[in-house]
Design a protein around this motif. Sequence first.
Motif, PDB file in Angstrom:
ATOM      1  N   GLY A 178      15.723  10.049   4.637  1.00 39.13           N
ATOM      2  CA  GLY A 178      15.241  10.225   3.442  1.00 39.13           C
ATOM      3  C   GLY A 178      14.132  11.200   3.688  1.00 39.13           C
ATOM      4  N   ALA A 179      13.320  11.187   4.775  1.00 39.10           N
ATOM      5  CA  ALA A 179      12.164  12.284   4.911  1.00 39.10           C
ATOM      6  C   ALA A 179      12.900  13.370   5.252  1.00 39.10           C
ATOM      7  CB  ALA A 179      11.337  11.895   6.061  1.00 39.10           C
ATOM      8  N   SER A 180      14.037  13.601   6.058  1.00 43.45           N
ATOM      9  CA  SER A 180      14.725  15.070   5.956  1.00 43.45           C
ATOM     10  C   SER A 180      14.959  15.468   4.902  1.00 43.45           C
ATOM     11  CB  SER A 180      15.799  14.724   7.011  1.00 43.45           C
ATOM     12  OG  SER A 180      15.314  14.161   8.253  1.00 43.45           O
TER      13      SER A 180
ATOM     14  N   GLY B 112      14.588   1.956   2.341  1.00 41.30           N
ATOM     15  CA  GLY B 112      14.405   2.165   3.783  1.00 41.30           C
ATOM     16  C   GLY B 112      13.066   1.562   4.223  1.00 41.30           C
ATOM     17  N   MET B 113      12.002   1.850   3.408  1.00 43.38           N
ATOM     18  CA  MET B 113      10.668   1.359   3.842  1.00 43.38           C
ATOM     19  C   MET B 113      10.692  -0.230   3.663  1.00 43.38           C
ATOM     20  SD  MET B 113       8.610   3.470   5.108  1.00 43.38           S
ATOM     21  CE  MET B 113       6.850   2.677   4.954  1.00 43.38           C
ATOM     22  N   TRP B 114      11.141  -0.719   2.672  1.00 43.03           N
ATOM     23  CA  TRP B 114      11.273  -2.089   2.427  1.00 43.03           C
ATOM     24  C   TRP B 114      12.226  -2.984   3.233  1.00 43.03           C
ATOM     25  CZ3 TRP B 114      11.535  -2.822  -3.914  1.00 43.03           C
ATOM     26  CH2 TRP B 114      10.398  -2.416  -4.420  1.00 43.03           C
TER      27      TRP B 114
ATOM     28  N   VAL C 221       2.810   7.164  -6.552  1.00 43.64           N
ATOM     29  CA  VAL C 221       2.036   8.263  -7.095  1.00 43.64           C
ATOM     30  C   VAL C 221       2.377   9.594  -6.630  1.00 43.64           C
ATOM     31  CG1 VAL C 221      -0.277   9.003  -7.695  1.00 43.64           C
ATOM     32  CG2 VAL C 221       0.290   6.578  -7.873  1.00 43.64           C
ATOM     33  N   THR C 222       2.334   9.600  -5.252  1.00 46.19           N
ATOM     34  CA  THR C 222       2.266  11.165  -4.462  1.00 46.19           C
ATOM     35  C   THR C 222       3.822  11.569  -4.653  1.00 46.19           C
ATOM     36  OG1 THR C 222       2.730  10.028  -2.464  1.00 46.19           O
ATOM     37  CG2 THR C 222       0.461  10.534  -2.905  1.00 46.19           C
ATOM     38  N   LEU C 223       4.868  10.872  -4.476  1.00 48.99           N
ATOM     39  CA  LEU C 223       6.108  11.278  -4.334  1.00 48.99           C
ATOM     40  C   LEU C 223       6.657  11.387  -5.834  1.00 48.99           C
ATOM     41  CD1 LEU C 223       7.575  10.151  -0.872  1.00 48.99           C
ATOM     42  CD2 LEU C 223       6.993  12.294  -1.568  1.00 48.99           C
TER      43      LEU C 223
ATOM     44  N   LEU D 152       0.843  -1.194   0.010  1.00 46.96           N
ATOM     45  CA  LEU D 152      -0.084  -0.061  -0.149  1.00 46.96           C
ATOM     46  C   LEU D 152       0.912   1.264  -0.071  1.00 46.96           C
ATOM     47  CD1 LEU D 152      -3.029   1.020   0.232  1.00 46.96           C
ATOM     48  CD2 LEU D 152      -2.385   1.098   2.490  1.00 46.96           C
ATOM     49  N   TRP D 153       1.973   1.030   0.950  1.00 41.82           N
ATOM     50  CA  TRP D 153       2.744   2.458   1.112  1.00 41.82           C
ATOM     51  C   TRP D 153       3.261   2.752  -0.319  1.00 41.82           C
ATOM     52  CZ3 TRP D 153       7.509   3.593   0.026  1.00 41.82           C
ATOM     53  CH2 TRP D 153       8.089   4.986   0.591  1.00 41.82           C
ATOM     54  N   THR D 154       3.850   1.479  -0.911  1.00 39.58           N
ATOM     55  CA  THR D 154       4.891   1.848  -2.257  1.00 39.58           C
ATOM     56  C   THR D 154       3.859   2.485  -3.297  1.00 39.58           C
ATOM     57  OG1 THR D 154       6.055   0.076  -1.519  1.00 39.58           O
ATOM     58  CG2 THR D 154       6.249   0.512  -3.728  1.00 39.58           C
TER      59      THR D 154
HETATM   60  C1  HEM Z   1       8.657  12.756   2.922  1.00 43.60           C
HETATM   61  C2  HEM Z   1       8.132  11.735   2.016  1.00 43.60           C
HETATM   62  C3  HEM Z   1       7.131  10.964   2.616  1.00 43.60           C
HETATM   63  C4  HEM Z   1       7.390   9.618   3.793  1.00 43.60           C
HETATM   64  C5  HEM Z   1       8.610   9.418   4.267  1.00 43.60           C
HETATM   65  C6  HEM Z   1       6.018   9.112   3.693  1.00 43.60           C
HETATM   66  C7  HEM Z   1       5.979   7.991   4.574  1.00 43.60           C
HETATM   67  C8  HEM Z   1       4.653   7.589   5.171  1.00 43.60           C
HETATM   68  C9  HEM Z   1       4.515   6.439   5.969  1.00 43.60           C
HETATM   69  C10 HEM Z   1       5.375   5.694   6.782  1.00 43.60           C
HETATM   70  C11 HEM Z   1       3.219   6.135   5.959  1.00 43.60           C
HETATM   71  C12 HEM Z   1       2.267   5.149   6.817  1.00 43.60           C
HETATM   72  C13 HEM Z   1       2.368   3.917   6.229  1.00 43.60           C
HETATM   73  C14 HEM Z   1       1.835   2.760   7.005  1.00 43.60           C
HETATM   74  O1  HEM Z   1       1.502   3.029   8.039  1.00 43.60           O
HETATM   75  O2  HEM Z   1       1.740   1.631   6.409  1.00 43.60           O
HETATM   76  C15 HEM Z   1       2.583   6.929   4.897  1.00 43.60           C
HETATM   77  C16 HEM Z   1       1.224   7.086   4.610  1.00 43.60           C
HETATM   78  C17 HEM Z   1       0.695   7.855   3.588  1.00 43.60           C
HETATM   79  N1  HEM Z   1       1.233   8.970   2.977  1.00 43.60           N
HETATM   80 FE1  HEM Z   1       2.936   9.310   3.090  1.00 43.60          FE
HETATM   81  N2  HEM Z   1       5.081   9.838   2.958  1.00 43.60           N
HETATM   82  C18 HEM Z   1       5.731  10.771   2.271  1.00 43.60           C
HETATM   83  C19 HEM Z   1       5.004  11.935   1.515  1.00 43.60           C
HETATM   84  C20 HEM Z   1       4.004  11.809   1.092  1.00 43.60           C
HETATM   85  C21 HEM Z   1       3.189  12.692   0.208  1.00 43.60           C
HETATM   86  C22 HEM Z   1       3.945  13.952  -0.295  1.00 43.60           C
HETATM   87  C23 HEM Z   1       1.742  12.286   0.282  1.00 43.60           C
HETATM   88  C24 HEM Z   1       0.696  12.827  -0.359  1.00 43.60           C
HETATM   89  C25 HEM Z   1       0.769  13.739  -1.320  1.00 43.60           C
HETATM   90  C26 HEM Z   1       1.511  11.163   1.434  1.00 43.60           C
HETATM   91  C27 HEM Z   1       0.464  10.622   1.247  1.00 43.60           C
HETATM   92  C28 HEM Z   1       0.405   9.459   2.184  1.00 43.60           C
HETATM   93  C29 HEM Z   1      -0.955   8.795   2.129  1.00 43.60           C
HETATM   94  C30 HEM Z   1      -2.221   9.066   1.697  1.00 43.60           C
HETATM   95  C31 HEM Z   1      -0.709   7.573   3.280  1.00 43.60           C
HETATM   96  C32 HEM Z   1      -1.818   6.655   3.648  1.00 43.60           C
HETATM   97  C33 HEM Z   1      -2.543   7.261   4.971  1.00 43.60           C
HETATM   98  C34 HEM Z   1      -3.390   5.948   5.598  1.00 43.60           C
HETATM   99  O3  HEM Z   1      -2.978   4.842   5.167  1.00 43.60           O
HETATM  100  O4  HEM Z   1      -4.294   6.183   6.342  1.00 43.60           O
HETATM  101  N3  HEM Z   1       2.815  10.857   1.748  1.00 43.60           N
HETATM  102  N4  HEM Z   1       3.520   8.024   4.409  1.00 43.60           N
END
Ligand code: HEM
Length: 431
Positions: free
Chosen positions: A108-110, A96-98, A45-47, A38-40
Amino acid sequence: MKKPRVARTDRLTTVWLCLATGAAAVTIVARGLIPQNLWTTIHLVTLGVLSNGIFQWSWYFVRALAHLGPTESRAGRDNTVRIAIFNASLVALIAGMWAGAWVVTVAGASAVGIVASWHGYALLSASRERLASRFAVIIRYYIAAAFFLVVGAILAGLVTVAMFDPGAPDWLTSARDRLTVAHAMAGVAGWVGLTMGGTMVTLGPTAMRTRMDPAAVSFATTALPLWVAGLVTSEVGALIGSMRIASLGLLIVIGAAALGVGVPLGRAACAKGPSEYGAWSLVLGGAWILVAGAGACLHAFEAGDASALRAAFLPWLPILGAAGLGQVFVGALAYMMPVVIGGGPSAVRVGIAVLEAGAPIREASRNIAAVFALSVASLAGAQALRLTIAAWVVLLSTYVIDIVLMARCGVAQARAKRAASSPSQQGVRRG
Ligand code: HEM
């Protein structure tokens, strides 16, 4: 004057677009095959696609709006460096996530946060120099968007520590879902939403080949502080665990988006509605985003906590991505591609003709498939699963066709452009 060499960073977006489409296809037929499935899929798409597109195209628009010169480094060299760092960070993030390595994901996030701050600062300095522009408000939308990517990246770093660090403190692990909801809202409604909203103010009417509503800039100007205040409210609500406050904040965001972007666009469409693929995709994608936003708002109102909200909104996530954000992105690209390749009116017509192939069928299939996927999502059983898969295959195929047609458009228009500028043609014209 010789044009400065520009690095073709847009090609990276194309690579991520192909990877995202491939990952979505694998997910449909064999869920779980890709690590952190799901994350990937979400983040390819988003990143990969959307953020690369935003870093690239926001400067294309800012160049025009703020009348930046062709050698302007903020929009040129510096942006290329930002995009290179961003893509390297994204590869590290995926690794890192994998691997479940929180040190790598935090790094990476920083890096993403630093790139977003640099991008926002560069936009701020460009807007300060050119405040006279009537469209300065659009640059302010981009600056606010960059701010929310910084917020989203900080929250994401914390989420990954909660996920992967066995020594993470209890307060952090118990806040994981609240942080994730706040992170997702900052990314979707902030980074991507504000950028798309600001861009739609001018791109929407241009793509519909009509005039902007005379009050569009003032609508957008009024809506921006409301949008930001609504989003800050929903972030605070999510973080403190009050889904009602988060819901109220989202309601303000949707109201601001409808008022600031939807109303002037609707009024412009009354003069001349969409007739081409790009314009239709922009309008329908925008409508899906508002519908999905309303869905998020309603689910937040009903949810007892952040975990319940995440579970309830799960079926909406792919719809928001594929029918909403993805469709707006493809709509913008479909309009922009022939314009950017250029080559004169006849070459542009060649490009448009390629992109318009079967446009009504593609548009209808995508949106009917999205409605269908959403309707069967709540049903259980093998039959429902087969119907869901069928809907997603149709929806995804429309994007595969888009990618193929865009590649063909590039080749056909470039050929027409070369032919138009060849000495023999110029001789014919002169003769
Ligand atoms: C700095 C870069 C980013 C990192 C490191 C990151 C990391 C994460 C992580 C760790 C999760 C939780 C995954 C889980 O619980 O299984 C997540 C969920 C999510 N992220 Fe990101 N993300 C980033 C950028 C973004 C951006 C730019 C968007 C949208 C434009 C986004 C949208 C989402 C969405 C929609 C979810 C799912 C929320 C859910 O499951 O309820 N992320 N992200």
